[in-house]
Design a protein around this motif. Structure first.
Motif, short mmCIF file in Angstrom:
data_model
loop_
_atom_site.label_atom_id
_atom_site.label_comp_id
_atom_site.label_asym_id
_atom_site.label_seq_id
_atom_site.Cartn_x
_atom_site.Cartn_y
_atom_site.Cartn_z
N THR A 1 -8.48 7.56 5.19
CA THR A 1 -7.34 7.39 6.09
C THR A 1 -7.69 6.49 7.26
OG1 THR A 1 -6.55 9.60 5.48
CG2 THR A 1 -5.61 8.60 7.45
N LEU A 2 -8.87 6.67 7.83
CA LEU A 2 -9.29 5.80 8.93
C LEU A 2 -9.45 4.35 8.45
CD1 LEU A 2 -11.90 8.05 10.78
CD2 LEU A 2 -9.56 7.52 11.47
N SER A 3 -9.96 4.16 7.25
CA SER A 3 -10.07 2.81 6.70
C SER A 3 -8.69 2.21 6.47
CB SER A 3 -10.86 2.84 5.39
OG SER A 3 -12.18 3.31 5.60
N LEU A 4 -7.75 3.04 5.97
CA LEU A 4 -6.38 2.57 5.78
C LEU A 4 -5.75 2.18 7.11
CD1 LEU A 4 -3.91 2.21 3.88
CD2 LEU A 4 -3.35 4.61 4.36
N PHE A 5 -5.97 3.01 8.13
CA PHE A 5 -5.42 2.71 9.45
C PHE A 5 -6.04 1.43 10.00
CE2 PHE A 5 -4.32 3.26 13.88
CZ PHE A 5 -3.11 3.94 13.82
N GLY A 6 -7.34 1.24 9.78
CA GLY A 6 -7.98 0.00 10.20
C GLY A 6 -7.42 -1.21 9.49
N PHE A 7 -7.06 -1.04 8.22
CA PHE A 7 -6.43 -2.15 7.48
C PHE A 7 -5.07 -2.48 8.07
CE2 PHE A 7 -3.67 -3.54 3.93
CZ PHE A 7 -4.28 -4.75 3.65
N PHE B 1 0.69 -14.69 0.24
CA PHE B 1 0.11 -13.77 1.24
C PHE B 1 0.87 -12.47 1.26
CE2 PHE B 1 -0.17 -11.89 5.41
CZ PHE B 1 -1.48 -12.07 5.79
N PHE B 2 2.18 -12.55 1.28
CA PHE B 2 2.99 -11.34 1.31
C PHE B 2 2.82 -10.53 0.03
CE2 PHE B 2 7.03 -9.72 -0.47
CZ PHE B 2 7.15 -8.58 0.29
N VAL B 3 2.82 -11.19 -1.12
CA VAL B 3 2.79 -10.48 -2.39
C VAL B 3 1.50 -9.69 -2.55
CG1 VAL B 3 2.72 -10.76 -4.89
CG2 VAL B 3 4.38 -12.05 -3.54
N TYR B 4 0.33 -10.33 -2.35
CA TYR B 4 -0.90 -9.60 -2.61
C TYR B 4 -1.19 -8.57 -1.51
CZ TYR B 4 -3.83 -12.44 0.61
OH TYR B 4 -4.39 -13.05 1.71
N PHE C 1 -1.54 -4.63 -2.42
CA PHE C 1 -2.77 -3.93 -2.03
C PHE C 1 -2.46 -2.77 -1.10
CE2 PHE C 1 -6.67 -3.55 0.58
CZ PHE C 1 -7.58 -3.28 -0.43
N SER C 2 -1.55 -2.97 -0.16
CA SER C 2 -1.18 -1.88 0.75
C SER C 2 -0.57 -0.72 -0.01
CB SER C 2 -0.20 -2.39 1.81
OG SER C 2 -0.77 -3.43 2.58
N LEU C 3 0.27 -1.03 -0.99
CA LEU C 3 0.89 0.03 -1.79
C LEU C 3 -0.17 0.83 -2.54
CD1 LEU C 3 3.46 1.38 -2.82
CD2 LEU C 3 3.54 -0.33 -4.65
N VAL C 4 -1.15 0.15 -3.11
CA VAL C 4 -2.21 0.85 -3.84
C VAL C 4 -2.99 1.77 -2.90
CG1 VAL C 4 -4.38 0.55 -5.09
CG2 VAL C 4 -2.43 -0.92 -5.62
N LEU C 5 -3.36 1.27 -1.73
CA LEU C 5 -4.11 2.09 -0.77
C LEU C 5 -3.29 3.30 -0.32
CD1 LEU C 5 -5.83 -0.54 1.58
CD2 LEU C 5 -6.75 0.59 -0.44
N ILE C 6 -2.01 3.08 -0.04
CA ILE C 6 -1.15 4.18 0.43
C ILE C 6 -1.02 5.24 -0.65
CG2 ILE C 6 1.22 4.77 1.06
CD1 ILE C 6 1.36 2.09 2.53
N LEU C 7 -0.82 4.80 -1.91
CA LEU C 7 -0.68 5.78 -2.99
C LEU C 7 -1.98 6.55 -3.21
CD1 LEU C 7 1.41 3.76 -5.62
CD2 LEU C 7 2.19 5.61 -4.12
N MET C 8 -3.12 5.87 -3.09
CA MET C 8 -4.40 6.57 -3.25
C MET C 8 -4.57 7.66 -2.19
SD MET C 8 -6.97 3.40 -4.14
CE MET C 8 -8.41 4.46 -4.03
N VAL C 9 -4.28 7.31 -0.95
CA VAL C 9 -4.42 8.29 0.13
C VAL C 9 -3.38 9.39 -0.02
CG1 VAL C 9 -4.23 8.62 2.62
CG2 VAL C 9 -5.43 6.62 1.72
N LEU C 10 -2.17 9.04 -0.43
CA LEU C 10 -1.11 10.02 -0.58
C LEU C 10 -1.42 11.01 -1.70
CD1 LEU C 10 1.71 10.84 0.45
CD2 LEU C 10 2.68 9.33 -1.28
N VAL C 11 -1.85 10.49 -2.85
CA VAL C 11 -2.17 11.37 -3.98
C VAL C 11 -3.34 12.28 -3.63
CG1 VAL C 11 -3.05 11.40 -6.33
CG2 VAL C 11 -1.23 9.81 -5.72
N THR C 12 -4.37 11.73 -3.00
CA THR C 12 -5.52 12.54 -2.60
C THR C 12 -5.11 13.65 -1.64
OG1 THR C 12 -6.96 10.61 -2.85
CG2 THR C 12 -7.82 12.46 -1.61
N SER C 13 -4.23 13.33 -0.71
CA SER C 13 -3.78 14.34 0.26
C SER C 13 -2.97 15.43 -0.41
CB SER C 13 -2.96 13.66 1.37
OG SER C 13 -3.71 12.67 2.03
N VAL C 14 -2.09 15.05 -1.34
CA VAL C 14 -1.27 16.05 -2.03
C VAL C 14 -2.15 16.98 -2.87
CG1 VAL C 14 0.51 16.36 -3.79
CG2 VAL C 14 0.79 14.61 -2.04
N ILE C 15 -3.13 16.40 -3.57
CA ILE C 15 -4.04 17.23 -4.37
C ILE C 15 -4.82 18.19 -3.47
CG2 ILE C 15 -6.07 17.17 -5.85
CD1 ILE C 15 -5.03 14.60 -7.04
#
Length: 771
Positions: free
Chosen positions: A208-214, A573-576, A580-594
């Motif tokens: 989460t801290l890495s995501l926030f830094g991104f 720039f916008f597309v990638y 990438f942001s969507l992938v990071l958010i889903l990873m953190v979200l799924v981990t938190s839900v589990i």
């Protein structure tokens, strides 16, 4: 802990989807609200204080409201040229003497020219405009109008308007969704930690801290002085909340009042937006060259904000870029940006502190009422003040990029003397606090290495140190505790370039490229994070950040590429970044839900190679074990608990020699304690945790052994059968036979029974200290 429903993540995703679908659901239109000079003449003959033009293709109507000033005399013709992503899509010449709606401009006379009318184009003209101009978000289009002498055809003046179709990727719903997900992930990590799932909490907090830094790195791209494609500006605007730039009505009023009360002059860009044109710089190469030609004149803006750029309503066009551009798009006056970010940070810290205190009170009420088991959040309830200190330090670390940029930038614009003082205070205080905390961690780790040949021993075995300072090192492997210094230096260097090089986009971008390149190489070689997955997560972020600044360098036009290349790169720039942001958010979200719905989420993670799990223990369980041993040795007398992180008698402070206790914790007599102090200078540092007492006894070992003292050997009980290998005496060496210390960190051979040679312990294996 369970949430009321699993629908929360679904609702968040639905909100994002509906926001994106709204891009194509609105009425088709192309509009512009600022008119810029594009002629080579330093004294333009045609300017506009108000320029509001809207074209709707469904009814083929062009509506315009213009208040212009002209110094041109004579008959002119207008050559209209429209461009999209550097490609000319429309070219038409109009003679005002042959157009009934423009007959007032035939001939053109000096003075003010108010134009408020509409025109209807033929279908053949409308069909020349491609459909993408109406549907693609953040249209990168311009329209230029050349005023030509009707007789000679010579160019008299040139004006340019940036076009918009009303579609944008800058969506408030997107900002709210990513902010809520990041906040919930931090809450989940705190809750799982309180429930005892330390491994899961460490992984969620690190990611989460890495995501926030991104998110903050994305916001920094938008805060640079580079004139970027509109889509890049709009995308990075979604993350400006992470830098504290959030428009709240009453806060803007308070900021304006404070600035006036402290001798500053508030800007009126937003106030006068309807009476003068505001040029939100996008990608004008001409502007970049013009800025470079000014040379030292641009220092006027760097040294002190020029009031004529922000408060003079009579000026025709206001150029804003960099941090000012971010504030304008967020509906924040340029002179209120610093106080807005500062107020947001302070309010966030206060709210979190109050929530922690409130949660502590609710837990106590729930336990007394029987609504919550007494062992739930027990560590937090008993040491909540230390936990609160650690949370406040973590908030300082999270807010440091934001406050470093805004405080340093405030020194260049100097909105008021009081704001300059505030910027110096907060930047200095936060920098010193983080530096002191980092040095504290290094001190603890080195002492742990000196005594146990492993930094993880004390960093993770002392709950006070872990709760207070763990925010700096839990995301790294134990042997990479030093990486907190490169991390802080990385943040500071980026803040310096963003804050001090607003009017020098090319040097600013080159500096960012160097910083990101060095950081990427360092993390790729060292791989300092706790495990392979976390290293992959963070190295991927470093790669994207490096690619972003390479794109940013291209946006400066330093390579003189055709603008269509820059426009296409803006879309890429916008597309990638969005993907990438969507992938990071889903990873953190799924981990938190589990983590929330799993009974034992720690089973999803492999044990750390630094074996930190062997040292992390419950403070309450530790007290229970020590209390039992103390009660056996001293009857009902309760033994003093030793805090390894306390400056007066802590292991990290190097003052263990001052503790006047024997091996079992019994206070020594004055004479004995005095002799112990004299001998301490000849002995190696002692750990307050007896190495002969394992944290987790084996199945064949008794739970509690007889107490030991420093005056006799208890031969009746030996730990040779405890399953840890290597024979041990029943007690430490007698006080009368002191072990000699040779000054190199090793025990001399005069008394090897004190620390017998054995195989590497669990705190040595896998931590890089195998012998």
């Amino acid at each position: 802990m369970r949430l009321p429903s699993v629908s929360t993540p679904v609702l968040l995703l639905v909100t994002v989807t509906s926001s994106l679908l709204s891009l194509v659901a609105a009425q088709r239109e192309i509009s512009s609200n600022s008119l810029l000079d594009c002629s080579s003449n330093p004294n333009p003959g045609f300017t506009a204080t108000v320029f509001d033009v809207v074209f709707t293709p469904d009814d083929r109507t062009l509506t315009y409201d213009i208040n212009a000033d002209s110094t041109i005399t004579g008959f002119v013709t207008f050559q209209i040229q429209a461009e999209a992503y550097g490609i000319t899509v429309f070219n038409k010449t109009i003679n005002p003497c042959q157009d009934a709606d423009l007959v007032a401009l035939c001939p053109l006379n000096p003075g003010q020219i108010p134009i408020n009318s509409s025109s209807v184009f033929s279908q053949s003209v409308v069909s020349q405009i491609p459909w993408i101009a109406y549907t693609f978000p953040d249209l990168d289009g311009t329209i230029k109008v050349f005023l030509l002498n009707t007789t000679t055809g010579a160019e008299i003046a040139c004006v340019q308007a940036n076009l918009s179709n009303g579609k944008t990727v800058d969506q408030a719903a997107v900002s709210w969704v990513i902010a809520v997900i990041a906040g919930l992930a931090l809450v989940v990590s705190a809750v799982t930690s309180g429930l005892g799932h330390s491994n899961t909490a460490a992984h969620i907090a690190a990611n989460t801290l890495s995501l926030f830094g991104f998110f903050q790195a994305q916001a920094m791209i938008g805060m640079t002085g580079v004139h970027m494609p509109p889509m890049v500006e709009a995308w990075t605007q979604n993350f400006q909340w992470s830098m504290g730039i959030v428009s709240i009505g009453f806060m803007q009023s308070v900021c304006t009042w404070y600035q006036m009360a402290t001798g500053g002059t508030p800007s009126t860009v937003l106030t006068n937006v309807n009476s003068q044109s505001v040029n939100v710089q996008k990608r004008s190469m001409e502007f970049a060259m013009k800025l470079a030609r000014r040379g030292l004149d641009t220092l006027d803006y760097v040294i002190k904000r020029d009031s004529t750029d922000t408060t003079d309503a009579s000026s025709s066009v206001i150029d804003i870029y960099g941090i000012d551009r971010v504030g304008f798009r967020s509906n924040v006056e340029p002179t209120n940006i610093f106080l807005t970010g500062l107020g947001f940070f302070v309010a966030f810290v206060v709210i979190v502190a109050l929530c922690v205190a409130l949660f502590k009170g609710l837990c106590e009420v729930a336990v007394k009422a029987g609504w919550l088991k007494s062992d739930k959040f027990e560590d937090f309830r008993n040491g909540w003040k230390i936990v609160l200190k650690g949370i406040l330090f973590r908030l300082i670390l999270i807010g440091y990029p934001q406050m470093a940029i805004l405080c340093l930038w405030e020194l260049t614009v100097r909105d008021s003397a009081a704001e300059v003082v505030l910027s110096l205070f907060y930047f200095g205080a936060m920098s010193l606090a983080l530096l002191w905390a980092a040095l504290k961690v290094v001190r603890i780790a080195r002492r742990s290495v000196q005594m146990h040949s492993n930094p993880a021993y004390i960093l993770y075995s002392d709950p006070a140190a872990l709760n207070k300072w763990g925010f700096l090192y839990v995301q790294f492997r134990a042997t990479a505790y030093y990486f907190i210094f490169p991390g802080l230096l990385y943040i500071l260097l980026k803040a310096l370039f963003v804050a001090f090089a607003q009017s020098a986009p090319i040097p600013q971008t080159i500096g960012l490229v160097v910083v990101e390149a060095v950081f990427l190489v360092a993390v790729s070689i060292l791989r300092p994070w706790m495990d392979k997955k976390t290293n992959t997560f963070n190295i991927a972020i470093a790669v994207i950040n490096f690619i972003n600044v390479i794109f940013l360098l291209m946006f400066t036009g330093v390579f003189n590429q055709p603008y269509i290349v820059t426009g296409i790169m803006g879309v890429i720039f916008f597309v990638y970044n969005a993907a990438f942001s969507l992938v990071l958010i889903l990873m953190v979200l799924v981990t938190s839900v589990i983590a929330i719905f799993s009974k034992n989420p720690d089973t999803r993670y492999h044990p750390m190679r630094d074996d930190r799990g062997s040292f992390i223990k419950s403070q309450n369980n530790l007290n229970t074990e020590l209390d039992a041993l103390g009660a056996t040795a001293r009857g009902d007398m309760k033994m003093k608990t030793r805090d390894l992180d306390d400056d007066s008698d802590s292991l990290s402070s190097g003052s263990m020699g001052r503790q006047q206790y024997d091996a079992s914790g019994v206070p020594l007599p004055p004479s004995t304690s005095a002799s112990a102090r004299n001998v301490a200078q000849y002995e190696p540092p002692h750990s307050p945790i007896d190495p002969s007492q394992p944290f987790i006894p084996s199945a064949g070992a008794p739970r509690h052994g007889p107490p030991t003292t420093g005056y006799s050997n208890y031969s009746g009980n030996s730990y040779s059968d405890s399953g840890y290998g290597g024979a041990r005496n029943g007690s430490p060496a007698p006080r009368g036979n002191y072990t000699q210390y040779n000054g190199s960190g090793n025990l001399s051979s005069q008394d090897t029974s004190y620390r017998p040679q054995a195989n590497a312990g669990p705190w040595q294996r896998g931590a890089g200290y195998d012998r």
